[in-house]
Write an enzyme that holds these catalytic residues in place. Structure first.
Site, PDB file in Angstrom:
ATOM      1  N   ASP A 278       0.855  -1.180   0.000  1.00 21.69           N
ATOM      2  CA  ASP A 278       0.000   0.000   0.000  1.00 21.69           C
ATOM      3  C   ASP A 278       0.902   1.246   0.000  1.00 21.69           C
ATOM      4  O   ASP A 278       2.107   1.154   0.189  1.00 21.69           O
ATOM      5  CB  ASP A 278      -0.931  -0.026   1.214  1.00 21.69           C
ATOM      6  CG  ASP A 278      -2.183   0.800   0.984  1.00 21.69           C
ATOM      7  OD1 ASP A 278      -2.159   1.677   0.108  1.00 21.69           O
ATOM      8  OD2 ASP A 278      -3.182   0.584   1.688  1.00 21.69           O
ATOM      9  N   GLU A 477     -10.295   6.440   4.884  1.00 24.16           N
ATOM     10  CA  GLU A 477      -9.192   5.949   5.715  1.00 24.16           C
ATOM     11  C   GLU A 477      -9.245   6.532   7.136  1.00 24.16           C
ATOM     12  O   GLU A 477     -10.326   6.741   7.676  1.00 24.16           O
ATOM     13  CB  GLU A 477      -7.857   6.221   5.021  1.00 24.16           C
ATOM     14  CG  GLU A 477      -7.801   5.541   3.633  1.00 24.16           C
ATOM     15  CD  GLU A 477      -6.417   5.539   3.017  1.00 24.16           C
ATOM     16  OE1 GLU A 477      -5.455   5.174   3.690  1.00 24.16           O
ATOM     17  OE2 GLU A 477      -6.308   5.886   1.821  1.00 24.16           O
TER      18      GLU A 477
HETATM   19  C1  BGC Z   1      -5.111   2.874   0.415  1.00 20.87           C
HETATM   20  C2  BGC Z   1      -5.389   1.847  -0.633  1.00 20.87           C
HETATM   21  C3  BGC Z   1      -5.362   2.480  -1.994  1.00 20.87           C
HETATM   22  C4  BGC Z   1      -4.048   3.190  -2.201  1.00 20.87           C
HETATM   23  C5  BGC Z   1      -3.941   3.890  -3.517  1.00 20.87           C
HETATM   24  C6  BGC Z   1      -3.869   3.647   0.113  1.00 20.87           C
HETATM   25  O1  BGC Z   1      -3.700   4.664   1.026  1.00 20.87           O
HETATM   26  O2  BGC Z   1      -4.965   2.260   1.673  1.00 20.87           O
HETATM   27  O3  BGC Z   1      -6.608   1.225  -0.380  1.00 20.87           O
HETATM   28  O4  BGC Z   1      -5.555   1.496  -2.966  1.00 20.87           O
HETATM   29  O5  BGC Z   1      -3.845   4.135  -1.190  1.00 20.87           O
HETATM   30  O6  BGC Z   1      -4.705   5.014  -3.559  1.00 20.87           O
HETATM   31  C1  BGC Z   2      -3.733   9.434  -1.683  1.00 25.91           C
HETATM   32  C2  BGC Z   2      -4.521   8.206  -1.452  1.00 25.91           C
HETATM   33  C3  BGC Z   2      -3.817   7.368  -0.472  1.00 25.91           C
HETATM   34  C4  BGC Z   2      -3.466   8.138   0.782  1.00 25.91           C
HETATM   35  C5  BGC Z   2      -2.576   7.354   1.685  1.00 25.91           C
HETATM   36  C6  BGC Z   2      -3.504  10.135  -0.390  1.00 25.91           C
HETATM   37  O1  BGC Z   2      -2.786  11.288  -0.613  1.00 25.91           O
HETATM   38  O2  BGC Z   2      -4.405  10.267  -2.561  1.00 25.91           O
HETATM   39  O3  BGC Z   2      -4.741   7.511  -2.618  1.00 25.91           O
HETATM   40  O4  BGC Z   2      -4.621   6.323  -0.177  1.00 25.91           O
HETATM   41  O5  BGC Z   2      -2.817   9.327   0.477  1.00 25.91           O
HETATM   42  O6  BGC Z   2      -2.812   7.477   3.018  1.00 25.91           O
END
Ligand code: BGC
Ligand code: BGC
Length: 795
Positions: A278, A477
């Site tokens: 991730d 998140e």
């Molecule tokens: C998320 C994932 C996601 C990735 C890409 C991460 O922060 O936990 O679920 O696929 O970002 O955006």
């Molecule tokens: C991104 C997400 C990712 C996240 C990670 C964001 O800046 O756009 O895709 O999941 O950071 O925590």
């Protein structure tokens, strides 16, 4: 894989240099990489994170996405004669439809689909999502999320179908077949399909207190039976990739856990695809940083999601391969796995993205037949929790639609919609979508009735019935983690609206937009009927389909949604259950009597939402506003205004912004001891996840006069200075007299050396000159909410 396919993979591998191999296992974010970089570093993959879009525009039109896909593809194929040309693979979070793209069909988030109990529907949704992805030229989605959330305080609980492993498992195969097609040797891209990814391996839904990216302490048995269950159908259906979780199991971050990745997933479960980490999750593995993590590669990671850190990670990984820290055999295995997925996609023969089937068919984005399936999904996902007989409503009537969520498509779509958090959007950003209000209005108008929208419930004409739409606002998140199972106080205002309407003798139907079951006994008691709509997405008309009677006064459709997890009787996680898993009334059940519920939440109120430090001119609970000398001397803690400090050199007044006295104005004269305006708390907050996640500090400011000397911005750690102060050109350039939201990426403060795990002051302005500034709000948020974004020097 056919024998020919495998032979192709091996031939390629044998012809690749160490540099080319390392490039294949590195994935960069389109916000931090150019096609030229892809050519130079042989990168195997790019992604668009939730906040990234072509040319820095998250709302870029579909054709720009396709053009960018072509540009990356061309760069990956541009090789000197004799050099292997390996097409790049682009991954995107199409988690409820192709949800980063303006105009795409947005399906209900997974929690709603879990309520629908319809695996065949899930397969159709997967197929439509894949087709829409193909329109803009990507070939890989980071979906389905197969988490089995056990604590709905978790900000990602809505991304899971259910807390029940069997229900989740019953959907996984369908979604993977819908997205990828059936497991076979035919190229995935030959059909209307893309590669899928099950995430987040493993036990992301098991963390203690539902803390995102936290630690799961569950036993090995629970790990296997609950959290591992969905991976069995995932393997059976040949999922192409698996994404590891940010979280840890028994204290060890998954992305560095060899036992789980190499031994269990690959050896025991016989996973043949590739494992991707991730977003900079490797940086959280013990002994690693975003720039270097051989432990993850050696644990079995086949691709690093290194959005903004790819350059340094590429260099360190290459060095580690050369000095043997990462064995060449391990690198070869990782590269072969990536190449096999590309082979299985048919990528080597697919040509450039815009030349492939479905590409550029912009008419397919949000096509009527796709939206019809989304609307069906909305209908099937609604759960009826109470109906004393008011439903179905007669549409040949005057219907009031109230509540702050009634006409807000962003809100009904939740996080992971156009922007990462789903915030900073308005209805105009959702081409072709229908809000709940519009759906109701259309339904009523078609039957000869009338409808009126009044969010605060103050109607113009006495209605025959009212529909009050309320609930959560979007989050993604960790930004959605909550300490207890209740709505923030300001989101409960529609309860009073329900009460007033009832008092006026108007029957009330409550419709809740939410990513999770919450304690809302007050609304359940007030309303005559209560429908949980989850996060329905773009087809709000699916809600009206169920609320109104059709011809002959019979309901046009019946409810079939069943709770995908138990509904709580109090706001305490682990407290008593109000409605069990599987609960849901139908019209066939007829009206049901109601016994008033206790309105004791059994927890203290949460106070202000996390990440808001100063709002409408006031420090939020546990934060305080101080004006002092630069060295902290002579502090004035501002509680009431007007106030005077710094021996008369500084004064603080009320100023108006959005609301009367919604800001504080600071008038500070120059002086050798300097002056600092600071928002601080006693206890430090850990902002490391936010920093990794590209969250910004958003300060809503108005410069009332140009400052006479430079003004520095900084944060403080454990009550002391930390990191170098930032002299932002964007601050200096703020136009005097105008309100502006200045966004400063938290990464900027980290880059100055601040320890983001121990922040006691997230906002501080410092100057020796004169300062005349008004501040209305200081909070964390995303770039979509900023007017000006600081481009601070990084690294
Ligand atoms: C998320 C994932 C996601 C990735 C890409 C991460 O922060 O936990 O679920 O696929 O970002 O955006
Ligand atoms: C991104 C997400 C990712 C996240 C990670 C964001 O800046 O756009 O895709 O999941 O950071 O925590």
């Amino acid at each position: 894989m056919t024998a020919d396919g495998e032979a192709h993979v091996q031939t390629l591998l044998a012809s690749m240099s160490a540099e080319q191999k390392v490039g294949q296992i590195v994935q960069a974010d389109i916000g931090s990489v150019t096609p030229e970089d892809v050519r130079e570093f042989h990168l195997g993959s790019v992604l668009n994170g939730g906040n990234s879009g072509p040319g820095g525009n998250d709302l870029a039109p579909a054709r720009d996405w396709l053009a960018l896909a072509d540009a990356f593809y061309a760069a990956s194929m541009d090789r000197a004669p004799g050099q292997p040309a390996i097409p790049i693979m682009w991954g995107t979070d199409a988690v409820h439809g192709h949800s980063n793209i303006v105009g795409a069909t947005l399906f209900p988030h997974n929690v709603g689909l879990g309520a629908a109990r319809d695996p065949a529907l899930i397969e159709r949704i997967g197929r439509i999502t894949a087709i829409e992805i193909r329109v803009t030229g990507q070939e890989w989605t980071f979906a389905p999320t197969v988490t089995v959330p056990q604590d709905y305080r978790w900000g990602r609980a809505y991304e899971g179908y259910s807390s029940d492993p069997a229900l989740v498992a019953s959907y996984v195969g369908s979604m993977i077949r819908g997205l990828q097609g059936p497991p076979s040797t035919a190229p995935i891209l030959a059909g209307p399909h893309v590669a899928a990814s099950t995430k987040h391996f493993l036990a992301d839904g098991a963390t203690v207190d539902g803390k995102d990216q936290g630690d799961a302490t569950v036993s090995e048995l629970e790990l296997r039976l609950i959290h591992g269950a969905p991976y069995i159908p995932a393997m059976e259906n040949g999922v192409a990739t698996v994404m590891t979780s940010f979280s840890s199991w028994q204290g060890v971050k998954i992305s560095g856990n060899r036992g789980l990745i190499a031994d269990i997933l690959k050896d025991r479960m016989n996973f043949r695809g590739f494992v991707v980490t991730d977003w900079n999750a490797h940086g959280q593995v013990a002994g690693c940083s975003n720039a270097s993590c051989p432990v993850a590669a050696n644990a079995g990671i086949d691709m690093f999601m290194a959005p903004d850190s790819w350059r340094a990670l590429y260099a360190s990984t290459l060095a580690q391969v050369k000095d043997g820290t990462i064995p060449m055999a391990r690198l070869d295995d990782a590269v072969a796995r990536v190449l096999r997925v590309k082979q299985r996609l048919g990528l080597f023969d697919a040509g450039k993205p815009s030349a492939r089937a479905y590409s550029g068919r912009f008419d397919l984005l949000g096509a009527p037949e796709h939206r019809a399936v989304a609307r069906e999904a909305v209908r099937k996902s609604l759960v009826l929790l109470k109906n004393t007989g008011v439903l179905p409503l007669k549409p040949q009537a005057h219907i009031l639609v109230a509540g702050d969520g009634a006409d807000d498509i962003a809100r009904q779509s939740g996080g992971w919609t156009l922007s990462w958090q789903g915030t900073g959007l308005s209805n105009g950003d959702f081409l072709g979508a229908t809000s709940l209000w519009r759906g109701i209005e259309q339904n009523v108008a078609a039957a000869g009735g009338s409808a009126e929208l009044a969010p605060d419930g103050k109607f113009g004409r006495h209605p025959d019935a009212a529909i009050v739409v309320f609930g959560e606002t979007p989050y993604a998140e960790f930004q959605g983690d909550i300490p207890s199972l209740q709505l923030r106080p300001e989101l409960r205002r529609p309860f009073a609206t329900m009460r007033k309407l009832k008092a006026a003798g108007i029957p009330v139907v409550a419709v809740m937009i939410t990513g999770r079951p919450l304690y809302i006994n007050e609304a359940l008691n007030e309303a005559d009927a209560f429908v949980t709509a989850w996060l329905p997405g773009s087809e709000g008309a699916g809600v009206a389909d169920l609320l109104f009677a059709g011809k002959d006064r019979a309901p046009a459709f019946d409810f079939q949604g069943r709770l995908p997890t138990a509904w709580p009787a109090t706001a305490r996680h682990g407290g008593p259950t109000l409605f069990p898993f599987g609960y849901g009334l139908t019209y066939a059940d007829g009206p049901q009597p109601w016994k008033a519920l206790s309105q004791d939440s059994q927890v203290a109120d949460d106070g202000s939402g996390g990440g808001v430090y100063f709002d409408k001119g006031l420090a939020t609970p546990s934060w305080s506003l101080t004006v002092s000398q630069a060295d902290g001397g002579d502090p004035l803690r501002v509680t009431t205004v007007p106030a005077t400090g710094l021996s008369g050199r500084a004064s603080v007044h009320a100023a108006d912004h959005t609301v009367q006295e919604g800001a504080r104005q600071f008038v500070i004269a120059a002086g050798p001891a300097g002056a600092a305006v600071e928002i601080a708390a006693q206890n430090a907050v850990d902002l490391s996840r936010e920093t990794n996640g590209d969250v910004m500090l958003l300060a809503t400011l108005r410069l009332d006069a140009p400052p006479s000397a430079p003004v520095a911005m900084s944060v403080r750690c454990d009550g002391s200075d930390c990191g170098r102060p930032l002299h932002l050109p964007e601050f200096a350039a703020l136009a005097p007299g105008q309100w502006r939201v200045l966004g400063v990426p938290l990464k900027c403060f980290a880059a100055t050396g601040a320890d983001m795990t121990r922040i006691t002051a997230p906002f501080r302005l410092d100057t020796r000159g004169s300062l005349n500034i008004s501040v209305s709000r200081v909070a964390l948020g995303g770039g979509m909410e900023a007017d000006v974004i600081a481009k601070c020097p990084l690294d």
